[in-house]
Design an enzyme around this catalytic site. Structure first.
Site, PDB file in Angstrom:
ATOM      1  N   ASN A 140      -6.735  -5.972   6.801  1.00 20.54           N
ATOM      2  CA  ASN A 140      -8.139  -6.356   6.803  1.00 20.54           C
ATOM      3  C   ASN A 140      -8.660  -6.515   5.383  1.00 20.54           C
ATOM      4  O   ASN A 140      -9.411  -7.450   5.073  1.00 20.54           O
ATOM      5  CB  ASN A 140      -8.941  -5.289   7.559  1.00 20.54           C
ATOM      6  CG  ASN A 140     -10.434  -5.554   7.563  1.00 20.54           C
ATOM      7  OD1 ASN A 140     -11.120  -5.339   6.570  1.00 20.54           O
ATOM      8  ND2 ASN A 140     -10.941  -6.003   8.695  1.00 20.54           N
ATOM      9  N   GLU A 141      -8.259  -5.623   4.490  1.00 25.38           N
ATOM     10  CA  GLU A 141      -8.697  -5.692   3.091  1.00 25.38           C
ATOM     11  C   GLU A 141      -8.202  -6.969   2.414  1.00 25.38           C
ATOM     12  O   GLU A 141      -8.965  -7.666   1.734  1.00 25.38           O
ATOM     13  CB  GLU A 141      -8.184  -4.468   2.329  1.00 25.38           C
ATOM     14  CG  GLU A 141      -8.555  -4.450   0.858  1.00 25.38           C
ATOM     15  CD  GLU A 141      -7.965  -3.265   0.110  1.00 25.38           C
ATOM     16  OE1 GLU A 141      -7.739  -3.394  -1.112  1.00 25.38           O
ATOM     17  OE2 GLU A 141      -7.735  -2.215   0.754  1.00 25.38           O
ATOM     18  N   ASP A 166      -3.191  -1.871   9.652  1.00 24.24           N
ATOM     19  CA  ASP A 166      -4.197  -2.854  10.048  1.00 24.24           C
ATOM     20  C   ASP A 166      -5.373  -2.870   9.074  1.00 24.24           C
ATOM     21  O   ASP A 166      -5.914  -3.933   8.760  1.00 24.24           O
ATOM     22  CB  ASP A 166      -4.706  -2.533  11.456  1.00 24.24           C
ATOM     23  CG  ASP A 166      -3.607  -2.638  12.505  1.00 24.24           C
ATOM     24  OD1 ASP A 166      -2.636  -3.380  12.275  1.00 24.24           O
ATOM     25  OD2 ASP A 166      -3.720  -1.979  13.556  1.00 24.24           O
ATOM     26  N   SER A 204      -0.101   4.112   2.639  1.00 25.02           N
ATOM     27  CA  SER A 204      -0.415   3.739   4.014  1.00 25.02           C
ATOM     28  C   SER A 204       0.408   4.548   4.999  1.00 25.02           C
ATOM     29  O   SER A 204       1.572   4.871   4.748  1.00 25.02           O
ATOM     30  CB  SER A 204      -0.146   2.250   4.224  1.00 25.02           C
ATOM     31  OG  SER A 204      -0.527   1.840   5.515  1.00 25.02           O
ATOM     32  N   GLY A 205      -0.198   4.888   6.161  1.00 26.66           N
ATOM     33  CA  GLY A 205       0.519   5.620   7.198  1.00 26.66           C
ATOM     34  C   GLY A 205       1.041   6.950   6.698  1.00 26.66           C
ATOM     35  O   GLY A 205       0.286   7.828   6.277  1.00 26.66           O
ATOM     36  N   HIS A 231       0.864  -1.180   0.000  1.00 30.06           N
ATOM     37  CA  HIS A 231       0.000   0.000   0.000  1.00 30.06           C
ATOM     38  C   HIS A 231       0.904   1.235   0.000  1.00 30.06           C
ATOM     39  O   HIS A 231       1.482   1.581   1.024  1.00 30.06           O
ATOM     40  CB  HIS A 231      -0.879  -0.018   1.247  1.00 30.06           C
ATOM     41  CG  HIS A 231      -1.993   0.979   1.228  1.00 30.06           C
ATOM     42  ND1 HIS A 231      -1.881   2.235   0.653  1.00 30.06           N
ATOM     43  CD2 HIS A 231      -3.265   0.923   1.712  1.00 30.06           C
ATOM     44  CE1 HIS A 231      -3.010   2.894   0.783  1.00 30.06           C
ATOM     45  NE2 HIS A 231      -3.872   2.127   1.428  1.00 30.06           N
TER      46      HIS A 231
END
Length: 594
Positions: free
Chosen positions: A224-225, A220, A162-163, A159
């Site tokens: 989950n995805e 997280d 992300s973050g 990703h």
């Protein structure tokens, strides 16, 4: 070199250890060890100046070695200048021995202060004879080939946003470790929301079978995805159980409860036709929940992982990274990469969440999702919903939005019913100081750690034997709540060092239901302050209800509604049911060290 006729023969020989000097290297059944020659002249372990640790390793287990490389012919180095007498011990020999054939053993080291943080370590051994080096290389590589738990081919999702938008940079850093360990990776950099979900849902089983694991580089929510993309298209399990006329209802602490009367046989038969969560499905679900490591749920018959599901891995690049902290003990990409490469393995509970369009008796097809760490409503849902507007702020958006949501102090009317965990073993209580608005008892806590006895308990353990009981007892609580949370694990993170529930376990077959009843801002702030400090007691308040359960239902009964936060993802639901699925997720991790 000496040998024996045992399964893994003992080998030993004299080598020159880079930055150390002459050592006697020994390979036994468990790993490699070495000791400095002429130790009487070198004051014990001061000869072994490897890496940057003060207390230097003199051995390394095979389970801690991730690669062995042949370095051809080249220079070896003298002991580092900080070793004092050790440098003097080898000065004369280094004047004549400058180049050798070399091989390097790659592993990791830890420190007593940070046992969960794994740092890369390399030990280069030199010898004047090429055949000797090659023989040791062959023997060591043969040992690692037999390590069947170690992955060879991985599917990696990255990703990039992300973050702090550091997903790609983090993967570029740890990918070198995978290359050195000769682990093949197919990397997919996601280009939009839901990209990883769509790939996992549509990937052909033949291709999926070619991978030893599925890795997510992100937070997280991204994990989950990926997880839901895999499970929703393949795993078929009965829906969560829900209270019915045949269940006995008891009053929940500090709440109002209306006992339900039992119905006749005809009424019960009619309920079964329209209510998909009654006896038959209850028994199936209970059987499914009690199995650790192998679920009895029905998977896609053409799916190649029937009986053994693929392992998942997570390399932290998110805003909180609670799953990584709970499963490895460190929020460190290198540590997580080593857990994956070395084939560490544990099982995680998962929460199956079902959204019903109207009520549990609705015949409309339900909407299903899975959560690996947490589901939260109210405060938690409002924070995740409003923070979407401030993604440009990175992780700091949660502090900003959290403050805004706290000041608004919104509460929501809801009814929560949960299955009473009758077989939870009672733990001794100790008295605590009596403070205003606080409970007067405190429960001793057993924390989840590597090789946890609670998580490794079998299905016939007292905590989980009530699986097939039809008459489970349910509790009902109804009122206004600031937040409703269900934790699968402790959810430790940098903002909550002990997590939401400090003694929650990774695979004990329980959800941890936390109900924060409407209270004043100062009281709620006190609760949040306890949550944010090490050793705090956030559950030790009169306005906090905490229950261990295997299943619960939620119904919004007010005009104002929040949303649910599932592992950092928004989930809208007026009514939902949830259950824990024990040991559903095989993960590349070994648990936090003490």
């Amino acid at each position: 070199m000496d040998g024996s006729n045992c399964e893994l023969s003992v080998m030993s020989g004299c080598f020159y250890l880079d930055h150390v000097g002459d050592v006697l290297l020994t390979r036994n059944q468990h790993g490699l060890s070495w000791k400095c020659l002429d130790s009487s002249d070198c004051e014990g372990t001061t000869c072994l100046g490897i890496g940057s640790w003060e207390n230097t390793e003199t051995e390394i287990k095979f389970s801690d070695i991730y690669a062995v490389e042949f370095d051809s012919y080249g220079l070896v180095h003298s002991p580092k200048s900080g070793l004092g007498h050790a440098k003097e011990c080898f000065r004369k020999r280094l004047l004549t021995i400058q180049q050798m054939y070399r091989f390097t053993v790659h592993g990791f080291q830890t420190s007593p202060k940070e046992p969960c943080l794994w740092k890369l370590a390399a030990f280069t051994f030199g010898h004047m004879d090429l055949q000797t080096c090659q023989s040791w290389m062959d023997q060591l590589n043969y040992t690692f080939i037999k390590e069947v738990e170690r992955p060879r081919n991985l599917l990696v999702f990255v990703h990039p946003k992300s973050g702090k938008a550091s997903g790609l940079k983090i993967w570029e850093t740890v990918s070198k470790i995978f290359i050195r360990a000769k682990v093949n990776t197919k990397v997919i950099v996601t280009e939009r929301a839901g990209h990883a979900f769509d790939v996992m849902a549509s990937i052909q089983n033949k291709e999926l079978h070619s991978y030893d694991g599925i890795i997510a580089v992100g937070g997280d929510g991204f994990f989950n995805e990926v997880l839901n993309g895999y499970l929703l298209s393949r795993l078929k399990v009965p829906l969560p159980p829900s209270p019915s006329d045949s269940f006995s209802t008891v009053q929940s602490r500090g709440s109002s409860s209306v006992p339900e009367s039992g119905g006749d046989a005809a009424h019960e038969s009619d309920q079964k036709e329209h209510f998909p969560l009654l006896h038959d499905s209850v028994q199936e679900v209970m059987n499914f929940r009690t199995v650790n490591e192998s679920c009895q749920g029905t998977e896609d018959p053409e799916h190649p992982f029937s009986g053994e599901r693929p392992r998942f891995g997570l390399i932290p690049a998110g805003s909180t990274d609670a799953i990584v902290i709970c499963t490895t003990g460190a929020r460190d990409p290198v540590t997580s990469a080593l857990h994956i490469i070395l084939g560490r393995k544990l099982f995680l509970d998962a929460m199956q969440v079902v959204r019903w369009k109207t009520t549990p008796t609705s015949t409309i097809e339900p909407f299903i999702r899975y959560a690996a760490s947490f589901a939260g409503y109210g405060f938690y849902g409002d924070v995740i919903s409003e923070s979407e507007k401030y993604r440009w702020m990175g992780p700091k958006r949660y502090d900003y939005v959290g403050t805004k949501v706290f000041l608004k102090h919104r509460s929501y009317e809801a009814e929560v019913m949960f299955e009473e965990a009758e077989n939870v073993k009672a733990l001794p209580h100790t008295r605590s100081k009596t403070w205003p608005f606080r409970s007067t008892t405190r429960t001793e806590k057993i924390l989840c750690r590597a090789k946890c006895s609670v998580c490794s308990s079998k299905a016939d353990d007292g905590n989980i034997t009530r699986a097939c009981q039809e008459k489970a007892r349910w509790c009902r609580t109804r009122g206004r709540f600031l937040s409703i949370g269900a934790a699968v694990m402790s959810n430790r993170n940098e903002r909550a060092p002990d997590g939401l529930v400090v003694d929650a376990h990774l695979s004990d077959g329980f959800l941890h239901l936390i109900l924060i009843k409407d209270c004043s801002r100062p009281k709620y702030l006190w609760h949040l302050t306890e949550l944010a400090k090490k050793g705090g007691e956030p559950l030790n308040f009169e306005f906090v209800e905490y229950h261990k359960t295997r299943a619960f239902t939620f119904t919004s009964i007010g005009e104002a509604e929040s949303v649910w936060n599932l592992d950092g993802e928004i989930f809208e639901a007026h009514h939902l049911s949830a259950q824990v699925l024990r040991g559903l997720i095989p993960l590349f991790a070994s648990g936090p060290e003490v």
